[in-house]
Design an enzyme around this catalytic site. Sequence first.
Site, PDB file in Angstrom:
ATOM      1  NE  ARG A 130     -23.836  30.166  26.561  1.00  0.00           N
ATOM      2  CZ  ARG A 130     -23.508  30.519  27.795  1.00  0.00           C
ATOM      3  NH1 ARG A 130     -23.104  31.757  28.032  1.00  0.00           N
ATOM      4  NH2 ARG A 130     -23.572  29.649  28.786  1.00  0.00           N
ATOM      5  CE  LYS A 152     -22.023  21.426   5.235  1.00  0.00           C
ATOM      6  NZ  LYS A 152     -21.704  20.222   4.440  1.00  0.00           N
ATOM      7  CD  GLU A 194     -14.742  20.810  -2.909  1.00  0.00           C
ATOM      8  OE1 GLU A 194     -15.920  20.931  -3.304  1.00  0.00           O
ATOM      9  OE2 GLU A 194     -14.417  20.055  -1.977  1.00  0.00           O
ATOM     10  CE  LYS A 236     -20.893  25.801  -0.072  1.00  0.00           C
ATOM     11  NZ  LYS A 236     -19.516  25.912   0.442  1.00  0.00           N
ATOM     12  CD  GLU A 246     -24.947  18.728   4.307  1.00  0.00           C
ATOM     13  OE1 GLU A 246     -24.726  17.519   4.347  1.00  0.00           O
ATOM     14  OE2 GLU A 246     -24.054  19.592   4.365  1.00  0.00           O
ATOM     15  NE  ARG A 250     -24.329  23.924   3.103  1.00  0.00           N
ATOM     16  CZ  ARG A 250     -23.957  24.971   3.824  1.00  0.00           C
ATOM     17  NH1 ARG A 250     -24.872  25.753   4.360  1.00  0.00           N
ATOM     18  NH2 ARG A 250     -22.683  25.244   4.008  1.00  0.00           N
ATOM     19  CG  ASN A 254     -22.074  16.562   1.320  1.00  0.00           C
ATOM     20  OD1 ASN A 254     -21.166  17.340   1.610  1.00  0.00           O
ATOM     21  ND2 ASN A 254     -23.164  16.435   2.055  1.00  0.00           N
ATOM     22  CG  HIS A 257     -17.409  16.015  -0.404  1.00  0.00           C
ATOM     23  ND1 HIS A 257     -17.551  16.476  -1.679  1.00  0.00           N
ATOM     24  CD2 HIS A 257     -16.730  16.974   0.283  1.00  0.00           C
ATOM     25  CE1 HIS A 257     -16.983  17.676  -1.773  1.00  0.00           C
ATOM     26  NE2 HIS A 257     -16.480  17.987  -0.608  1.00  0.00           N
ATOM     27  CG  HIS A 261     -15.107  13.663   3.661  1.00  0.00           C
ATOM     28  ND1 HIS A 261     -16.207  14.239   4.265  1.00  0.00           N
ATOM     29  CD2 HIS A 261     -14.430  14.679   3.086  1.00  0.00           C
ATOM     30  CE1 HIS A 261     -16.189  15.543   4.053  1.00  0.00           C
ATOM     31  NE2 HIS A 261     -15.120  15.832   3.335  1.00  0.00           N
ATOM     32  CG  HIS A 273     -10.993  18.382   0.821  1.00  0.00           C
ATOM     33  ND1 HIS A 273     -11.739  17.431   1.477  1.00  0.00           N
ATOM     34  CD2 HIS A 273     -11.892  19.222   0.230  1.00  0.00           C
ATOM     35  CE1 HIS A 273     -13.031  17.689   1.314  1.00  0.00           C
ATOM     36  NE2 HIS A 273     -13.150  18.765   0.564  1.00  0.00           N
TER      37      HIS A 273
END
Length: 373
Positions: A130, A152, A194, A236, A246, A250, A254, A257, A261, A273
């Site tokens: 956990r 993330k 990026e 960032k 997000e 935030r 993307n 993306h 993606h 990527h």
Amino acid sequence: MTAENKVEPEEIMVHQNGKPIYPVILTDSFYSLPKSAAQLNLSGRKVCIVTDSRVAKLYLEEIKNIFDSISEKIVYFVFPAGEPYKNLDTVKSLYEYLICHSFDRNDILVALGGGVTGDLTGFTAATYLRGIDFIQVPTTLLSQVDSSIGGKTGVDFDAYKNMVGAFYMPRLVYINVSVLKSLPEEQFASGMGEVIKHGCIRSGEYYHWLEANKESIRQRKTDFMAAMVKGSCLIKRAVVEEDPTEKGIRALLNFGHTLGHAIEKEKGFTLSHGACVGVGCVAAAYLSERRGMLKPEEFKNLEELLAYFRIPVSLQDINVSNVLDAVKHDKKMDSGVIRFILLRALGDACIDKTVSAEEMESAMDYLTKPRGE
């Protein structure tokens, strides 16, 4: 500023709800890593360094020796390099390795590598017992400017990018920009996708700094690498501090993306990527220009800057219908509506939920059309 000035260690503190939660240390060697990591009180704690087969050959021994001097016990887990291994099978193997070495909640993981390693290690740290602590030591441009900051974590599932994951913050991010000199050209270009994205969404000043210093950046001069990585980290940080999970702004990160993606999935992860994000940025900027938001000269400027850093601005041999179908299953869907990030100007992005299937198809047609037509 001379071409190869030494980069003194600099700390960028990331906050959550106004409270400091972890530092990002930016420098040009691993010399300060023992001091930075020792702040986490590693005495009596076991450390597992997680890295891939490519990075292990370059930096594992050095990082192992550093943590051996400040912690109770060092072990390391090496998995095959590449996006295809960023999955639950690798996480399962890492769980088993940690159990075998009696890791408990007091122990700590170190992610040594690029975005795949950081995401996978962070997800393991978030879910093992956990939650246990982890440190990010990013070794690619993409991971230094983007994936190591913001919490993330996740893995791919049935070829869907980052479909399984959690928001989980590291205790420390240690960035050594000198490792960027050894990056293959494709990986450096992937990271630049990026970097340019950050300028597009948040800071026209940063975008134009990249443009003005593109030659020194492509030559990977150390002080320019440090200035560039710092600029992206600050952007960032500002975004994730404002919106850590997000729920709003935030999502601007993307940019590029949504289609990126889907293209990455359709290409079977054979295109990096950052390259997929780059062509995704072109698609989003194309739609922005078509809607009268982005000036034609700004759109052209963005295409030229991406191309300068050897980031693809067009596509060949791709099934457009498969790409558009994959968009519908993207994790960025919001109540069945696609969230698309568009540009009002270079440095000024917005979230749009009205982009139609026809517009996306038009953008894909632009990407796949031979240039010169």
